[in-house]
Motif scaffolding. Structure first.
Motif, PDB file in Angstrom:
ATOM      1  N   SER A   3      18.638 -40.637   7.838  1.00 11.21           N
ATOM      2  CA  SER A   3      18.879 -39.553   6.887  1.00 11.21           C
ATOM      3  C   SER A   3      17.811 -38.462   6.967  1.00 11.21           C
ATOM      4  O   SER A   3      18.111 -37.277   6.809  1.00 11.21           O
ATOM      5  CB  SER A   3      18.948 -40.106   5.458  1.00 11.21           C
ATOM      6  N   PHE A   4      16.553 -38.859   7.230  1.00  8.23           N
ATOM      7  CA  PHE A   4      15.491 -37.849   7.278  1.00  8.23           C
ATOM      8  C   PHE A   4      15.650 -36.925   8.487  1.00  8.23           C
ATOM      9  O   PHE A   4      15.288 -35.755   8.443  1.00  8.23           O
ATOM     10  CB  PHE A   4      14.104 -38.508   7.280  1.00  8.23           C
ATOM     11  N   ILE A   5      16.250 -37.451   9.574  1.00 12.98           N
ATOM     12  CA  ILE A   5      16.522 -36.609  10.742  1.00 12.98           C
ATOM     13  C   ILE A   5      17.622 -35.602  10.416  1.00 12.98           C
ATOM     14  O   ILE A   5      17.541 -34.422  10.785  1.00 12.98           O
ATOM     15  CB  ILE A   5      16.951 -37.471  11.949  1.00 12.98           C
ATOM     16  N   ASN A   6      18.639 -36.051   9.722  1.00  7.72           N
ATOM     17  CA  ASN A   6      19.732 -35.156   9.323  1.00  7.72           C
ATOM     18  C   ASN A   6      19.228 -34.045   8.416  1.00  7.72           C
ATOM     19  O   ASN A   6      19.613 -32.880   8.560  1.00  7.72           O
ATOM     20  CB  ASN A   6      20.842 -35.948   8.617  1.00  7.72           C
ATOM     21  N   ARG A   7      18.347 -34.421   7.476  1.00 14.20           N
ATOM     22  CA  ARG A   7      17.770 -33.406   6.584  1.00 14.20           C
ATOM     23  C   ARG A   7      16.950 -32.396   7.384  1.00 14.20           C
ATOM     24  O   ARG A   7      17.019 -31.191   7.159  1.00 14.20           O
ATOM     25  CB  ARG A   7      16.893 -34.073   5.512  1.00 14.20           C
ATOM     26  N   ALA A   8      16.168 -32.922   8.319  1.00 18.48           N
ATOM     27  CA  ALA A   8      15.315 -32.048   9.137  1.00 18.48           C
ATOM     28  C   ALA A   8      16.151 -31.102   9.995  1.00 18.48           C
ATOM     29  O   ALA A   8      15.795 -29.931  10.179  1.00 18.48           O
ATOM     30  CB  ALA A   8      14.410 -32.891  10.024  1.00 18.48           C
ATOM     31  N   MET A   9      17.270 -31.583  10.512  1.00 19.89           N
ATOM     32  CA  MET A   9      18.133 -30.745  11.353  1.00 19.89           C
ATOM     33  C   MET A   9      18.728 -29.595  10.558  1.00 19.89           C
ATOM     34  O   MET A   9      18.790 -28.457  11.035  1.00 19.89           O
ATOM     35  CB  MET A   9      19.247 -31.596  11.980  1.00 19.89           C
ATOM     36  N   ILE A  10      19.162 -29.891   9.344  1.00 21.45           N
ATOM     37  CA  ILE A  10      19.762 -28.855   8.505  1.00 21.45           C
ATOM     38  C   ILE A  10      18.730 -27.789   8.132  1.00 21.45           C
ATOM     39  O   ILE A  10      18.935 -26.591   8.344  1.00 21.45           O
ATOM     40  CB  ILE A  10      20.372 -29.474   7.229  1.00 21.45           C
ATOM     41  N   VAL A  11      17.607 -28.253   7.596  1.00 20.75           N
ATOM     42  CA  VAL A  11      16.551 -27.325   7.176  1.00 20.75           C
ATOM     43  C   VAL A  11      15.968 -26.598   8.380  1.00 20.75           C
ATOM     44  O   VAL A  11      15.778 -25.372   8.352  1.00 20.75           O
ATOM     45  CB  VAL A  11      15.437 -28.067   6.418  1.00 20.75           C
ATOM     46  N   GLY A  12      15.697 -27.337   9.442  1.00 16.70           N
ATOM     47  CA  GLY A  12      15.081 -26.742  10.627  1.00 16.70           C
ATOM     48  C   GLY A  12      15.932 -25.673  11.274  1.00 16.70           C
ATOM     49  O   GLY A  12      15.427 -24.632  11.696  1.00 16.70           O
ATOM     50  N   THR A  13      17.237 -25.918  11.342  1.00 16.52           N
ATOM     51  CA  THR A  13      18.145 -24.930  11.931  1.00 16.52           C
ATOM     52  C   THR A  13      18.163 -23.647  11.105  1.00 16.52           C
ATOM     53  O   THR A  13      18.083 -22.539  11.649  1.00 16.52           O
ATOM     54  CB  THR A  13      19.571 -25.502  12.033  1.00 16.52           C
ATOM     55  N   LEU A  14      18.253 -23.794   9.792  1.00 17.17           N
ATOM     56  CA  LEU A  14      18.280 -22.622   8.905  1.00 17.17           C
ATOM     57  C   LEU A  14      16.957 -21.855   8.954  1.00 17.17           C
ATOM     58  O   LEU A  14      16.940 -20.627   9.077  1.00 17.17           O
ATOM     59  CB  LEU A  14      18.582 -23.055   7.472  1.00 17.17           C
ATOM     60  N   VAL A  15      15.848 -22.590   8.865  1.00 21.85           N
ATOM     61  CA  VAL A  15      14.527 -21.948   8.878  1.00 21.85           C
ATOM     62  C   VAL A  15      14.269 -21.265  10.222  1.00 21.85           C
ATOM     63  O   VAL A  15      13.744 -20.143  10.268  1.00 21.85           O
ATOM     64  CB  VAL A  15      13.417 -22.975   8.576  1.00 21.85           C
ATOM     65  N   SER A  16      14.630 -21.935  11.308  1.00 21.76           N
ATOM     66  CA  SER A  16      14.432 -21.362  12.645  1.00 21.76           C
ATOM     67  C   SER A  16      15.218 -20.068  12.812  1.00 21.76           C
ATOM     68  O   SER A  16      14.716 -19.086  13.376  1.00 21.76           O
ATOM     69  CB  SER A  16      14.855 -22.368  13.725  1.00 21.76           C
ATOM     70  N   LEU A  17      16.448 -20.063  12.309  1.00 27.26           N
ATOM     71  CA  LEU A  17      17.286 -18.862  12.398  1.00 27.26           C
ATOM     72  C   LEU A  17      16.681 -17.724  11.580  1.00 27.26           C
ATOM     73  O   LEU A  17      16.573 -16.595  12.063  1.00 27.26           O
ATOM     74  CB  LEU A  17      18.702 -19.181  11.916  1.00 27.26           C
ATOM     75  N   CYS A  18      16.297 -18.022  10.358  1.00 28.99           N
ATOM     76  CA  CYS A  18      15.686 -17.003   9.490  1.00 28.99           C
ATOM     77  C   CYS A  18      14.412 -16.444  10.110  1.00 28.99           C
ATOM     78  O   CYS A  18      14.188 -15.224  10.122  1.00 28.99           O
ATOM     79  CB  CYS A  18      15.356 -17.601   8.121  1.00 28.99           C
ATOM     80  N   ALA A  19      13.581 -17.334  10.630  1.00 27.86           N
ATOM     81  CA  ALA A  19      12.311 -16.922  11.224  1.00 27.86           C
ATOM     82  C   ALA A  19      12.534 -16.014  12.423  1.00 27.86           C
ATOM     83  O   ALA A  19      11.829 -15.009  12.601  1.00 27.86           O
ATOM     84  CB  ALA A  19      11.508 -18.152  11.638  1.00 27.86           C
TER      85      ALA A  19
END
Length: 272
Positions: A12-28
């Motif tokens: 579950s922590f990988i899934n959370r990281a993928m969601i947040v990481g993808t959004l943050v990476s795109l915004c950045a």
């Protein structure tokens, strides 16, 4: 490889990281284009140090770091722009002044309270395991807000980024949209600190934009390419960090560096 991916997705922590990481990476990546073109690249590094100072102080007093760091870093971002516009103090000097002060305060307060514990190290270098459910929810909400505002004000940010004099001539409030870029950058830095760490978060703002500019020439193409590069770098970095048990933030930065070198070579080949 498919088996490894399936194994990763079972956590579950990988899934959370993928969601947040993808959004943050795109915004950045999207904001990074404007920051690089306006020569505000150092503001990301400066605000990350400020974020570290605020979060460590909050953690030392037993407070929830993310909700406190968010408004704090936003306020500092606006202050940095105002100081940077002062003829007596240049923008790079203002960033160095505030970021080093915030970092010093954070380390000083931490050393006399909780000490440099695991939680503080997570803020410095990032940790997927450190992301709680509340962190994930807040990060998703703030990332969506950043993306929405960027899309809504895309044309105005484009004009302000390239020609401030023309923007003023057509009646745009340059100061307002410059502040908007700084505020959105501050938000991205804060929500990405848990994943990338304060020492590495600024890299995902700068690298994708610089990489995309090697080949793409129009603002729109650079923005789109930068977003794709950032997401790919994050996903590949996350995968490699899981397989080889390397720090996620560091792996993502290394992948970004490799892509930058590849695009640099392609740029030379195309010119020839």
């Amino acid at each position: 490889m498919i088996d490894i991916i399936q194994e990763m997705l079972s956590f579950s922590f990988i899934n959370r990281a993928m969601i947040v990481g993808t959004l943050v990476s795109l915004c950045a990546a999207l904001l990074g284009v404007s920051l690089v073109l306006k020569r505000y690249a150092n503001i990301g590094d400066g605000l990350s140090h400020v974020g570290f100072g605020i979060t460590t102080v909050a953690a030392a007093f037993g407070l929830t770091p993310l909700p406190i760091a968010l408004p704090g870093v936003v306020i500092v971002a606006i202050i940095l722009l105002k100081i940077g516009n002062n003829r007596k103090i240049k923008s790079d000097s203002a960033i160095a002044l505030i970021s080093s002060t915030a970092l010093a305060i954070g380390v000083a307060v931490t050393s006399v309270t909780t000490g440099l514990n695991t939680d503080v190290c997570n803020f410095m270098f990032g940790s997927i395991l450190a992301m709680s459910i509340s962190d994930v929810v807040l990060s998703i909400i703030m990332s969506i807000i950043v993306l929405t505002l960027f899309i809504i004000y895309y044309r105005k940010l484009f004009v302000v980024t390239f020609d401030e004099d023309f923007s003023k001539a057509i009646g745009l409030n340059v100061k307002r949209y410059t502040n908007l870029i700084a505020i959105l950058t501050a938000v991205v830095i804060v929500v990405g600190m848990r994943m990338m760490g304060t020492l590495l978060i600024s890299s995902i703002i700068i690298f994708p934009a610089l990489t995309a500019m090697r080949i793409c020439k129009s603002f729109k193409s650079v923005v789109l390419c930068s977003g794709i590069i950032s997401i790919v770098s994050f996903l590949v970095g996350l995968f490699l960090s899981y397989v080889y048990n390397i720090s996620t933030g560091a792996t993502i930065v290394i992948v970004n560096l490799i892509l930058f070198i590849i695009f640099l070579i392609l740029e030379k080949i195309i010119k020839e």
